[in-house]
Enzyme design. Structure first.
Site, mmCIF file in Angstrom:
data_model
loop_
_atom_site.group_PDB
_atom_site.id
_atom_site.type_symbol
_atom_site.label_atom_id
_atom_site.label_comp_id
_atom_site.label_asym_id
_atom_site.label_seq_id
_atom_site.Cartn_x
_atom_site.Cartn_y
_atom_site.Cartn_z
ATOM 1 N N GLU A 172 10.271 7.805 -17.033
ATOM 2 C CA GLU A 172 9.002 8.431 -17.306
ATOM 3 C C GLU A 172 8.466 8.272 -18.996
ATOM 4 O O GLU A 172 7.539 7.761 -19.134
ATOM 5 C CB GLU A 172 9.022 10.135 -17.200
ATOM 6 C CG GLU A 172 9.331 10.372 -15.587
ATOM 7 C CD GLU A 172 9.393 11.739 -15.635
ATOM 8 O OE1 GLU A 172 9.355 12.153 -14.662
ATOM 9 O OE2 GLU A 172 9.600 12.697 -16.578
ATOM 10 N N HIS A 217 0.731 -1.200 0.010
ATOM 11 C CA HIS A 217 0.005 -0.011 -0.031
ATOM 12 C C HIS A 217 0.858 1.285 0.014
ATOM 13 O O HIS A 217 0.459 2.277 0.537
ATOM 14 C CB HIS A 217 -0.917 -0.004 1.057
ATOM 15 C CG HIS A 217 -1.816 -1.066 1.376
ATOM 16 N ND1 HIS A 217 -2.938 -1.539 0.374
ATOM 17 C CD2 HIS A 217 -1.595 -2.162 2.082
ATOM 18 C CE1 HIS A 217 -3.170 -2.608 1.000
ATOM 19 N NE2 HIS A 217 -2.414 -3.234 1.876
ATOM 20 N N LYS A 234 17.788 21.017 -11.547
ATOM 21 C CA LYS A 234 16.785 19.667 -11.868
ATOM 22 C C LYS A 234 17.651 18.538 -12.548
ATOM 23 O O LYS A 234 18.483 19.064 -13.516
ATOM 24 C CB LYS A 234 15.599 19.984 -12.388
ATOM 25 C CG LYS A 234 14.561 20.888 -12.182
ATOM 26 C CD LYS A 234 13.796 20.184 -10.886
ATOM 27 C CE LYS A 234 13.014 19.071 -11.019
ATOM 28 N NZ LYS A 234 11.864 19.454 -12.083
ATOM 29 N N SER A 251 16.310 20.850 -16.605
ATOM 30 C CA SER A 251 15.128 21.690 -16.934
ATOM 31 C C SER A 251 15.560 22.809 -17.512
ATOM 32 O O SER A 251 16.733 23.477 -17.428
ATOM 33 C CB SER A 251 14.627 22.123 -15.593
ATOM 34 O OG SER A 251 13.566 23.283 -15.748
#
Length: 464
Positions: A290, A156, A283, A277
């Protein structure tokens, strides 16, 4: 317009209709398979005396030259041809004359394209298997190096019990091992040759289908000519298996994305597999993970598309089936690229083992072991469960871990606790005592790793 039909037509095909009908834009990918199948067909025709020996030799030689010229880019596959079959036959006839027109004897484009797709899928399964095996080798290497790297296991998305990085990676080893098995099953089930089925009802020529199947490495010929030209089950099975591979890669990517966050810091992705970025200089984004996660939907879409195309098609061949190719080609290319890039990212990734161990310690992952400790002292498990719940509540209020509690604090909740509680709930003991088959203990994991190594040494084609 170079096409293999037209005798019964009295006017030219409308250009829009021709373009809509043509498949050369994507089935040129089948050039090598089409020529390989045509060579076997010509050899069989010569063997059966349907062609003369000289005609057979000229056709085979001409086909080999065409393939060589295509590979070297001396010959370009252009859209002046309707499909890859017309490209091959037209160029063959230009080179060797009328003998080239005899190549199509005893076959149809229906069984020809069915053969081409099976040859193509077989080749691609070999390629996919190789990439899956490389990923499994990377995972196995991480497992071997991290037998004692403790980390939290989750249910969970909450910390549950301590495991090792080796054990966690082992779960993905099992997933991708099953994926390889599915590929092998598909290869075995589809490995029957459709060539010789004709348009749908075979042919009156005395073809030797067993011989053609043998030349092309099939286990034998297909047994029903109508099914042979209309069967796309193996493509649906393949797309289903590819979807499952992508689902596994996506789950793995999701974990890496989570582990890469500032909140977890379990991993650091190599610069070669990260991006930055355009506006935020701090970043370092997990773009490969992804994109793999995102491209999963693309492969799922191919499966649904082909299932939808096939659901209403009567026997035997229908032009709808032309729609399978772009979906299959794209799905295969997507999965191959994802496997290669994901493996590169994983093999260069730095695992922050200190962060993992610290996270396991702070997440009460040893609470179950504290309850087991009390059971061994004679306390019923249900009562032990309640006592440890009180320990956890006490720790939350004081913002400490179970390891940080004093013995006085333990005994204030239950006098059954003694000095040995600290050893019982140490990360090392929590993990290492679990040595049943499939558990994270080093002894159990060493046995699994030995099995994995033996598995990776096997050649699946020799063992099937």
């Amino acid at each position: 317009m170079a096409q293999l039909w037209g005798g019964r037509f009295t006017k030219e095909t409308d250009q829009l209709v021709y373009d809509f009908n043509a498949s050369i834009g994507f089935d040129k990918k089948l050039c090598e398979q089409d020529i390989r199948g045509s060579i076997a067909h010509a050899q069989m025709l010569a063997k059966q005396k349907i062609l003369t020996e000289k005609e057979g030799e000229d056709i085979v030689s001409g086909l080999q030259e065409i393939l060589c010229d295509v590979k070297s880019k001396k010959l370009e596959i252009t859209d002046e041809y309707e499909d890859i079959h017309s490209f091959v036959e037209e160029n063959l006839t230009r080179r060797i004359g009328n003998a080239g027109k005899k190549l199509h004897t005893g076959r149809s484009r229906n069984d020809q394209v069915a053969l081409d797709m099976k040859l193509y899928v077989r080749d691609e399964i070999d390629e996919l298997d190789g990439r899956l095996k490389k990923l499994l080798e990377t995972i196995e290497n991480i497992m071997e190096k991290n037998l004692h790297t403790y980390m939290p296991g989750f249910t969970h998305l909450q910390k549950a019990q301590p495991v090792t990085l080796s054990h966690h990676m082992g779960a993905y080893f099992e997933m991708f091992k099953r994926d390889r098995g599915r590929m092998h099953d598909i290869y075995h089930r589809m490995n029957l040759c459709p060539l010789g089925s004709g348009a749908l009802a075979g042919t009156t020529y005395p073809l030797d289908r067993e011989y053609t199947a043998s030349l092309l490495g099939f286990d034998g010929p297909t047994k029903n000519s109508m099914d042979s030209v209309s069967d796309r089950d193996y493509l649906i099975e393949l797309l289903s298996a590819l979807s499952t591979i992508m689902m596994h890669l996506s789950r793995f990517s999701e974990e890496i994305i989570t582990w890469n966050t500032n909140e977890y810091q379990f991993v650091e992705i190599d610069d070669a597999y990260s991006t930055g970025s355009s506006i935020m200089p701090q970043k370092k984004n997990p773009d490969i993970a992804e994109l793999v996660r995102g491209k999963t939907g693309r492969v799922y879409g191919a499966l649904i598309s082909v299932l939808t195309t096939m659901k209403g098609i009567p026997l035997a061949y229908n032009k709808d089936m032309q729609e399978d190719k772009e979906m299959v080609f794209d799905a295969i290319d997507t999965v191959k690229n994802c496997l290669q890039l994901f493996n590169g990212m994983l093999s260069t990734m730095n695992f922050r083992t200190d962060k993992m161990a610290d996270s396991a310690k702070k997440g009460f992952t040893n609470a179950t072991d504290a309850a087991d400790y009390l059971v061994k002292k004679g306390i019923p498990f249900r009562d032990a469960h309640g006592i440890v719940g009180q320990l956890v509540l006490h720790c939350i209020e004081k913002q400490i871990s179970l390891d940080d509690m004093t013995l006085v604090e333990y005994q204030a909740i239950s006098p059954a606790f003694e000095d040995d509680i600290y050893e019982a709930i140490s990360m090392k003991n929590c993990v290492e005592r679990r040595n049943t088959i499939g558990a994270p203990g080093a002894q159990a994991m060493e046995a699994v790793i030995r099995e994995n190594k033996l598995y990776l040494r096997k050649n699946w084609k020799e063992s099937r």
